[in-house]
Motif scaffolding. Structure first.
Motif, mmCIF file in Angstrom:
data_model
loop_
_atom_site.group_PDB
_atom_site.id
_atom_site.type_symbol
_atom_site.label_atom_id
_atom_site.label_comp_id
_atom_site.label_asym_id
_atom_site.label_seq_id
_atom_site.Cartn_x
_atom_site.Cartn_y
_atom_site.Cartn_z
ATOM 1 N N LYS A 111 0.815 -1.216 0.000
ATOM 2 C CA LYS A 111 0.000 0.000 0.000
ATOM 3 C C LYS A 111 0.853 1.272 0.000
ATOM 4 O O LYS A 111 0.315 2.382 -0.009
ATOM 5 N N LYS A 112 2.157 1.119 0.024
ATOM 6 C CA LYS A 112 3.025 2.288 0.038
ATOM 7 C C LYS A 112 3.073 2.901 -1.357
ATOM 8 O O LYS A 112 3.487 2.258 -2.311
ATOM 9 N N MET A 113 2.644 4.155 -1.470
ATOM 10 C CA MET A 113 2.562 4.821 -2.768
ATOM 11 C C MET A 113 3.562 5.980 -2.850
ATOM 12 O O MET A 113 3.818 6.651 -1.862
ATOM 13 N N PRO A 114 4.081 6.277 -4.052
ATOM 14 C CA PRO A 114 3.930 5.479 -5.264
ATOM 15 C C PRO A 114 4.748 4.188 -5.186
ATOM 16 O O PRO A 114 5.729 4.106 -4.438
ATOM 17 N N PHE A 115 4.344 3.195 -5.985
ATOM 18 C CA PHE A 115 5.072 1.942 -6.024
ATOM 19 C C PHE A 115 6.483 2.177 -6.571
ATOM 20 O O PHE A 115 6.654 2.792 -7.607
ATOM 21 N N SER A 116 7.461 1.633 -5.879
ATOM 22 C CA SER A 116 8.851 1.785 -6.306
ATOM 23 C C SER A 116 9.465 0.422 -6.580
ATOM 24 O O SER A 116 9.173 -0.556 -5.876
ATOM 25 N N ALA A 117 10.331 0.365 -7.558
ATOM 26 C CA ALA A 117 11.051 -0.879 -7.859
ATOM 27 C C ALA A 117 11.960 -1.280 -6.707
ATOM 28 O O ALA A 117 12.454 -2.413 -6.669
ATOM 29 N N HIS A 118 12.165 -0.380 -5.762
ATOM 30 C CA HIS A 118 13.016 -0.669 -4.610
ATOM 31 C C HIS A 118 12.209 -1.165 -3.408
ATOM 32 O O HIS A 118 12.781 -1.425 -2.351
ATOM 33 N N HIS A 119 10.887 -1.292 -3.598
ATOM 34 C CA HIS A 119 10.039 -1.841 -2.541
ATOM 35 C C HIS A 119 10.060 -3.366 -2.567
ATOM 36 O O HIS A 119 10.258 -3.976 -3.622
ATOM 37 N N ASN A 120 9.778 -3.967 -1.418
ATOM 38 C CA ASN A 120 9.595 -5.409 -1.350
ATOM 39 C C ASN A 120 8.276 -5.797 -2.021
ATOM 40 O O ASN A 120 7.260 -5.122 -1.839
ATOM 41 N N VAL A 121 8.289 -6.887 -2.798
ATOM 42 C CA VAL A 121 7.060 -7.330 -3.488
ATOM 43 C C VAL A 121 6.839 -8.827 -3.259
ATOM 44 O O VAL A 121 6.706 -9.605 -4.194
ATOM 45 N N ASP A 122 6.765 -9.205 -1.996
ATOM 46 C CA ASP A 122 6.629 -10.617 -1.641
ATOM 47 C C ASP A 122 5.201 -11.028 -1.293
ATOM 48 O O ASP A 122 4.997 -12.113 -0.746
ATOM 49 N N HIS A 123 4.211 -10.180 -1.618
ATOM 50 C CA HIS A 123 2.836 -10.507 -1.241
ATOM 51 C C HIS A 123 1.875 -10.328 -2.427
ATOM 52 O O HIS A 123 0.964 -9.501 -2.389
ATOM 53 N N PRO A 124 2.064 -11.110 -3.485
ATOM 54 C CA PRO A 124 1.163 -11.040 -4.656
ATOM 55 C C PRO A 124 -0.215 -11.589 -4.302
ATOM 56 O O PRO A 124 -0.354 -12.401 -3.379
ATOM 57 N N ILE A 125 -1.245 -11.167 -5.053
ATOM 58 C CA ILE A 125 -2.611 -11.643 -4.773
ATOM 59 C C ILE A 125 -3.267 -12.286 -5.995
ATOM 60 O O ILE A 125 -4.475 -12.452 -6.038
ATOM 61 N N SER A 126 -2.463 -12.659 -6.984
ATOM 62 C CA SER A 126 -2.977 -13.435 -8.120
ATOM 63 C C SER A 126 -1.842 -14.290 -8.657
ATOM 64 O O SER A 126 -0.659 -13.940 -8.506
ATOM 65 N N LEU A 127 -2.190 -15.402 -9.277
ATOM 66 C CA LEU A 127 -1.158 -16.257 -9.864
ATOM 67 C C LEU A 127 -0.452 -15.538 -11.006
ATOM 68 O O LEU A 127 0.749 -15.745 -11.235
ATOM 69 N N TYR A 128 -1.171 -14.689 -11.733
ATOM 70 C CA TYR A 128 -0.534 -13.891 -12.780
ATOM 71 C C TYR A 128 0.628 -13.088 -12.197
ATOM 72 O O TYR A 128 1.744 -13.089 -12.731
ATOM 73 N N ALA A 129 0.381 -12.417 -11.060
ATOM 74 C CA ALA A 129 1.434 -11.633 -10.411
ATOM 75 C C ALA A 129 2.570 -12.523 -9.949
ATOM 76 O O ALA A 129 3.751 -12.160 -10.047
ATOM 77 N N VAL A 130 2.236 -13.706 -9.460
ATOM 78 C CA VAL A 130 3.261 -14.664 -9.023
ATOM 79 C C VAL A 130 4.188 -15.018 -10.178
ATOM 80 O O VAL A 130 5.416 -15.056 -10.026
ATOM 81 N N THR A 131 3.627 -15.266 -11.361
ATOM 82 C CA THR A 131 4.468 -15.643 -12.498
ATOM 83 C C THR A 131 5.355 -14.486 -12.940
ATOM 84 O O THR A 131 6.498 -14.697 -13.365
ATOM 85 N N LYS A 132 4.850 -13.264 -12.833
ATOM 86 C CA LYS A 132 5.663 -12.113 -13.221
ATOM 87 C C LYS A 132 6.803 -11.874 -12.236
ATOM 88 O O LYS A 132 7.932 -11.553 -12.625
ATOM 89 N N LYS A 133 6.517 -12.009 -10.955
ATOM 90 C CA LYS A 133 7.589 -11.910 -9.954
ATOM 91 C C LYS A 133 8.587 -13.051 -10.154
ATOM 92 O O LYS A 133 9.808 -12.871 -10.025
#
Length: 372
Positions: free
Chosen positions: A150-172
């Protein structure tokens, strides 16, 4: 340079292939042309690029009639044998992987398609890049990887370990796989997290296409989360120019990368992640107002709860791309929506007129046969 662009019957791949062919690069485009959405639109994109449908048999190279430096091959990135032959034949300098099974909601009901295309297919791309030692690999990631963040704006330097769709999982997963190959085999790789790309020739499963079609046909539109949505809508021309900027500058290792406090967006390996968006979120209701203004019609709005796998807001921090690669998005949402509406009106009105003419001709022909 010689570049492979996967997914060139798709929305972004189609525009990128044309742009790179126009600037003089040797382009090889591939696409399996699956039926996730209307294949007629995909073939129409290819035709616009000078590729005739009748020539696109599997694994058969077709030279564009508009760009002599553009070759299209109908090919699945999951086809390991023919992918290896493709790389051995053309000796690419750069690979831009845009082929993927797209869509968040579709991943809730068809997960296998995402594993095959986005994981197994991407592994084939990585292995081929390793075998021929390409100079730069670019690949499509997605703003969906930010998930519960929820931290805005989204930064490429943020942690992204909590996806909510399988699509997002495959991209990560693609980002992690690319990092491993950059580290192990010194392959410069750059991941681009796309933010709500729209424009002419766009996908029928995206909001702008869905809303425009419904409004022009006088049907209600479904607005989720009771309309409390914001998106970083980004026009296709800005996206393509950003991709080209990245293409020309392979990633290098970050000399300041600290293993004690690791930056998720870079590495000591030649690996980097960029957000590519407009950097200015717009409310969905404002976006719909622009569609209403461009079409001259009011939408019949049906408000619904949030959908599974969706997020309420996206907002890209694009400062890295601006500072390092002179990325400058220029197209306003107002202008971008009007460009899409003009394309949609012309494209589909022409198709309807052709169909009516064909029906009239068939009817007249049948009458003549009956009289005989």
């Amino acid at each position: 340079m010689k570049i492979l662009i996967t997914g060139t019957a798709g929305f972004i791949g189609f525009h990128l292939a044309k742009r790179m062919a126009e600037r003089g690069d040797e382009v090889v485009g591939i696409d399996v042309i699956n039926d996730y959405y209307d294949v007629n639109l995909k073939y129409a994109r290819l035709k616009e690029s000078g590729i005739e449908k009748s020539l696109t048999t599997y694994n058969n190279p077709v030279v564009s009639s508009k760009y002599s430096n553009y070759i299209f091959i109908k090919l699945d990135i999951s086809d390991k044998h023919n992918m290896e032959e493709l790389f051995d034949t053309y000796h690419f300098d750069v690979v831009c992987n845009l082929a993927a099974q797209a869509g968040v909601r579709y991943s809730l009901t068809n997960p296998e398609a995402y594993i095959e295309a986005n994981i197994s297919g991407f592994l084939n791309v990585l292995e081929c890049c390793r075998r021929v030692k390409i100079k730069h690999l670019l690949y499509a990631s997605s703003s969906s990887v930010y998930g519960l963040n929820k931290k805005m704006p989204f930064s490429a330097h943020h942690n992204v370990d909590h996806p909510i769709s399988l699509y997002a999982v495959t991209k990560k997963s693609n980002e992690l796989m690319a990092h491993a190959y950059s580290h192990l085999f010194d392959i410069p790789s750059t991941g681009l997290r796309f933010f709500t790309v729209y424009g002419p020739w766009g996908r029928p499963d995206m909001a702008l296409f869905i809303f425009t079609k419904a409004i022009m046909e006088g049907k209600p539109i479904e607005i989720f989360n009771e309309g409390k949505m914001r998106r970083d809508f980004t026009y296709i021309d800005d996206i393509v120019e950003g991709i080209i900027n990245v293409t020309d500058k392979p990633s290098k290792g970050n000399p300041d990368w600290n293993a004690q406090c690791p930056d998720p967006g870079s590495s000591k390996a030649p690996y980097q992640i960029f957000n590519i968006g407009r950097g200015a979120p717009v409310s969905l209701l404002e976006f719909i107002q622009e569609i209403e203004s461009a079409t001259g019609k009011l939408a019949d709005k049906k408000y619904l709860p949030m959908q599974e796998g969706d997020v309420a807001e996206t907002w890209a921090d694009i400062s890295d791309l601006e500072n390092e690669l002179s990325y400058t998005p220029r197209i306003s949402v107002k202008d971008g929506v009007r460009e899409f509406i003009n394309w949609y009106d012309n494209f589909y009105r022409f198709k309807v007129l052709k169909k009516r003419v064909r029906l009239r001709f068939t009817s007249k022909y049948n009458v003549l046969v009956t009289k005989r």
